[in-house]
Design a protein around this motif. Structure first.
Motif, mmCIF file in Angstrom:
data_model
loop_
_atom_site.group_PDB
_atom_site.id
_atom_site.type_symbol
_atom_site.label_atom_id
_atom_site.label_comp_id
_atom_site.label_asym_id
_atom_site.label_seq_id
_atom_site.Cartn_x
_atom_site.Cartn_y
_atom_site.Cartn_z
ATOM 1 N N ARG A 1 -33.728 51.262 64.169
ATOM 2 C CA ARG A 1 -34.331 51.889 62.985
ATOM 3 C C ARG A 1 -35.479 52.802 63.414
ATOM 4 O O ARG A 1 -36.410 52.364 64.097
ATOM 5 C CB ARG A 1 -34.841 50.823 62.030
ATOM 6 C CG ARG A 1 -33.744 49.907 61.492
ATOM 7 C CD ARG A 1 -34.328 48.744 60.723
ATOM 8 N NE ARG A 1 -35.032 49.207 59.523
ATOM 9 C CZ ARG A 1 -35.994 48.513 58.912
ATOM 10 N NH1 ARG A 1 -36.387 47.351 59.405
ATOM 11 N NH2 ARG A 1 -36.557 48.991 57.820
ATOM 12 N N THR B 1 -30.142 49.315 58.842
ATOM 13 C CA THR B 1 -29.212 49.077 59.943
ATOM 14 C C THR B 1 -29.043 47.581 60.165
ATOM 15 O O THR B 1 -29.781 46.764 59.616
ATOM 16 C CB THR B 1 -29.710 49.730 61.246
ATOM 17 O OG1 THR B 1 -30.812 48.969 61.760
ATOM 18 C CG2 THR B 1 -30.149 51.173 61.024
ATOM 19 N N GLY C 1 -36.398 47.015 68.076
ATOM 20 C CA GLY C 1 -36.703 46.186 66.918
ATOM 21 C C GLY C 1 -38.075 45.557 66.896
ATOM 22 O O GLY C 1 -38.346 44.701 66.049
ATOM 23 N N VAL D 1 -34.373 44.713 63.393
ATOM 24 C CA VAL D 1 -32.974 44.971 63.060
ATOM 25 C C VAL D 1 -32.279 43.622 62.878
ATOM 26 O O VAL D 1 -32.251 42.816 63.806
ATOM 27 C CB VAL D 1 -32.273 45.767 64.179
ATOM 28 C CG1 VAL D 1 -30.793 45.958 63.855
ATOM 29 C CG2 VAL D 1 -32.961 47.101 64.402
#
Length: 245
Positions: free
Chosen positions: A135, A142, A170, A175
């Motif tokens: 992301r 996502t 992340g 994520v």
């Protein structure tokens, strides 16, 4: 002789770098989204194929994002078709040699050529899949969804999981990583990781904090809806869209 090896190595390096760049360009063009990992061997007659197809459709509808797969047969094909049925964009990173059918051709049987790449190098394919899941802003929706699969699926699962564990991806914008434990498919793997905790090779609760185990599609949809603060059912989403209009 050393110079010859260096020339060969540098030539391969440039080819891999070029292929990775092409993967990044495709992600940039189609948009980040949900990355599906899964078996290429479970065909349309397998119950997991039907579950994956429905999941691909429901997740694409829920998150309204691009769906990414390895653009191969089996469960990758199921997730792709599900997203297309939802009317959402699809992207893929096909590998030139895949277990199952479609091995004789570098071309996908129905996806437009501008929506996927055929990768020669596995490293480039992995770079593309990871980039599709990362992301870059709060608006990105996502996820990584691990469907039942074999050695290749496990390889991709644990590589991405390691990147999350080491906060290579992340760390700022998490994520969600979902493992679809259809019919307890991954139960023995989960038991093994529990044994690893007992042996001290992983910390207590460490793996559980990195992913979410989902027994069915409803659990997966509820998890993603909660993560992104979205209505969990299509009826609720329709009501929200009507109110906004």
């Amino acid at each position: 002789m050393l110079n010859v090896y260096l020339i060969i190595w540098f030539s391969c390096f440039l080819k891999i770098k070029k292929e990775i760049s092409r993967c990044y360009e495709l992600v940039h063009r189609l948009g980040r989204g949900v990355v599906y990992l899964g078996s290429s061997r479970m065909g349309p007659d397998h119950p997991h194929y039907l579950q994956a197809l429905e999941l691909g459709k429901e997740v694409a509808d829920l998150l309204d994002c691009t769906s990414w797969t390895g653009a191969g047969p089996g469960l990758m094909d199921a997730a792709t078709k599900g997203a297309l049925e939802a009317g959402k964009p699809v992207g893929g990173f096909k590998i030139a040699k895949e277990a199952g059918e479609w091995t004789a051709s570098n071309f996908h049987s129905y996806l437009p050529p501008e929506t996927y790449l055929t990768c020669r190098f596995f490293s480039a394919r992995k770079h593309g899949l990871v980039d599709a899941a990362v992301r870059s802003s709060c608006s990105d929706r996502t996820a990584v969804v691990a469907l039942p699969g074999g050695i290749g699926t496990l390889d991709e699962m644990f590589e991405i999981l390691t990147l999350i564990q080491l906060q290579r991806i992340g760390s700022e914008l998490p994520v969600p990583f979902l493992v679809m434990n259809y019919d307890s498919y991954y139960q023995k793997l989960l038991d093994f990781l529990g044994d690893c905790e007992n042996w001290g090779t992983v910390s207590k609760g460490e793996v559980a904090s990195l992913w979410k185990i989902c027994e069915n599609n409803s659990e997966a949809l509820a998890c993603l809806a909660e993560f992104y603060g979205l209505p969990s059912s299509s009826e609720e989403r329709h009501e929200v869209s009507v109110q906004i209009e």
